[in-house]
Design a protein around this motif. Structure first.
Motif, PDB file in Angstrom:
ATOM      1  N   HIS A   1       0.812  -1.215   0.000  1.00  0.00           N
ATOM      2  CA  HIS A   1       0.000   0.000   0.000  1.00  0.00           C
ATOM      3  C   HIS A   1       0.850   1.272   0.000  1.00  0.00           C
ATOM      4  O   HIS A   1       0.335   2.356   0.283  1.00  0.00           O
ATOM      5  N   GLY A   2       2.124   1.112  -0.299  1.00  0.00           N
ATOM      6  CA  GLY A   2       3.002   2.267  -0.396  1.00  0.00           C
ATOM      7  C   GLY A   2       3.267   2.941   0.941  1.00  0.00           C
ATOM      8  O   GLY A   2       2.981   2.407   2.009  1.00  0.00           O
ATOM      9  N   VAL A   3       3.791   4.156   0.843  1.00  0.00           N
ATOM     10  CA  VAL A   3       4.141   4.921   2.045  1.00  0.00           C
ATOM     11  C   VAL A   3       2.898   5.263   2.860  1.00  0.00           C
ATOM     12  O   VAL A   3       2.941   5.314   4.093  1.00  0.00           O
TER      13      VAL A   3
END
Length: 454
Positions: free
Chosen positions: A177-179
């Motif tokens: 889900h990325g950063v």
């Protein structure tokens, strides 16, 4: 043990699942950042507590650094939080026990828990400390057993095949889900760490507070890394991060994969013990904060009354009565009243950490100017303190992007402002006794000595 026991609670046993769901395997990064911030905050608190042991801890230090109104507002905010959380923990423990073993109604179990731990807190502080020690020890042993099982599974010494490290890279990769997912998990992690500040309150009542708080603060880094980061690493290595059972009950899910029968029942008992441990510790913390406010002239003086054994019985009773009222309200309007109250004080931990760090900066500069030597010092001052404040600011900014957390931040800020205004208007005592914050056991000794002198 109280510092460790406060950190190992339902936030670890249950809340970890939400963090994993938000960040995937990168939840390890969230926990590393959260642990770093926790250690910096506890070091700042430890510096102040070792130099000036006080039952009001961060509230007392905020008063000395930023003025009486800031100390009062923070103290009353934290006390309100304790009262609400006392109700939440007794209700949750009763609900879990009732669902697993429906022998008694939920409200009866909640009443039994409240009465039992009220009695423990009204006895000698040593009894409370002993009780909390064993609760914390049971939780520590449970997590250690979990870590051993996880490691044995990963290195292939259990009948279940080892998953190796594939779960870290499969199912969308290490950071699916990325950063933003790591940031969302960080919010869960920080709120799970609420309660660790109890260690500096408890330290004030030990025989050698400066020595004991120094020892606790110096060892908390290794302990939190082992128990939190270690446990989370086992979870995301053993199971796919997107497995529904992992997000629902991570410890049970991993133990089930390991093929251990009865894991669900064992973890149910451990989670209940974690809740009761927090209930016990929070009655203690709430009563000491109210006692401290009374000692400093920020609450009615009757709540500074202590027994010959050093127990602030009036403060204990009021703190518990607030919990009983909240339990009754939750019984009448389940899933409504308690949730509203928890949302209002949900971000109290961020307020406490912010005030603690600012207070430490002010008091440390004051001590350095006066040439006072401190038993424990903040690392790389002032940059360590500024960096911790920066991390808190980042978390607040991230929280404002989430609807529920944004409401908590705004509600907590509004509550602090209301309490500060009321304190300014209602509290007339502004003399030097504002900071006469003797721990209950020390005050009890003085009380007995004065009686003997007469």
């Amino acid at each position: 043990m109280m510092a460790l026991g406060s950190a190992i609670g339902t936030g670890l046993f249950v809340g970890t699942g939400s963090a994993i769901k938000a960040a995937g395997p990168a939840v390890i990064v969230s926990y590393l950042v959260g642990c770093l911030l926790l250690v910096l905050v506890m070091r700042a608190l430890g510096e102040m507590a070792a130099a000036d042991p006080a039952s009001g801890s961060f509230s007392t230090y905020a008063g000395k650094a930023l003025g009486p109104t800031a100390g009062r507002a923070l103290g009353w905010l934290w006390w309100i939080q304790m009262v609400i959380v006392i109700a939440a923990e007794s209700t949750a423990a009763a609900q879990i026990v009732n669902e697993a073993w429906p022998v008694l109604p939920q409200w009866v179990l909640a009443l039994v828990f409240m009465c039992a731990f009220t009695l423990v807190n009204l006895l000698h502080v040593e009894t409370l400390g002993e009780t909390e020690f064993w609760f914390a020890l049971l939780k520590v042993l449970a997590v250690l057993a979990f870590l051993v099982v996880g490691v044995l599974l990963l290195i292939g010494l259990l009948p279940t095949p080892s998953p190796g490290t594939s779960n870290l890279t499969d199912h969308g990769g290490f950071m699916p889900h990325g950063v933003s997912g790591v940031a969302a998990a960080l919010l869960v992690v920080v709120f799970a760490f609420g309660g660790t500040e109890l260690a500096t309150i408890a330290a004030a009542e030990t025989n050698e507070p400066a020595k004991n708080v120094t020892t606790a603060i110096r060892t908390i880094l290794v302990r939190v890394l082992v128990f939190y980061v270690g446990a989370v690493a086992v979870m995301v290595l053993v199971m796919p991060w997107d497995d529904d059972s992992l997000s629902a009950s991570p410890f049970v899910a991993v133990l089930s994969v390991a093929g251990l029968p009865g894991a669900d029942k064992v973890m149910t008992v451990i989670i209940v013990l974690a809740l009761l441990s927090a209930l016990n510790a929070n009655i203690y913390g709430g009563s000491r904060m109210l006692y401290s406010l009374a000692r400093r002239g920020s609450a009615p003086r009757r709540f500074a009354a202590i027994s010959d054994k050093g127990v602030p019985y009036s403060a204990v009773i009021l703190s518990v009565l607030g919990g009983f009222v909240a339990v009754v309200l939750n019984y009448l309007w389940p899933e409504v009243i308690l949730n509203i109250m928890l949302n209002i004080i949900g971000s109290t931990i961020l307020a406490v950490w912010t005030f603690a760090l600012i207070s430490q900066i002010v008091l440390r500069k004051r001590a350095d100017k006066e040439g006072r030597k401190l038993p424990l010092k903040m690392w790389v001052f002032p940059w360590g303190s500024y960096f911790a404040l920066l991390l808190v600011a980042v978390i607040v900014i991230l929280g404002l992007t989430d609807t529920e957390v944004r409401f908590q931040l705004i509600a907590t800020t509004a509550l602090i402002c209301v309490i500060a205004i009321l304190s300014k208007l209602l509290v007339k005592n502004k003399d030097a006794s504002e900071f006469n914050d003797l721990p209950p056991n020390t005050a009890a000794i003085q009380k007995i000595e004065n009686r003997e002198g007469e």
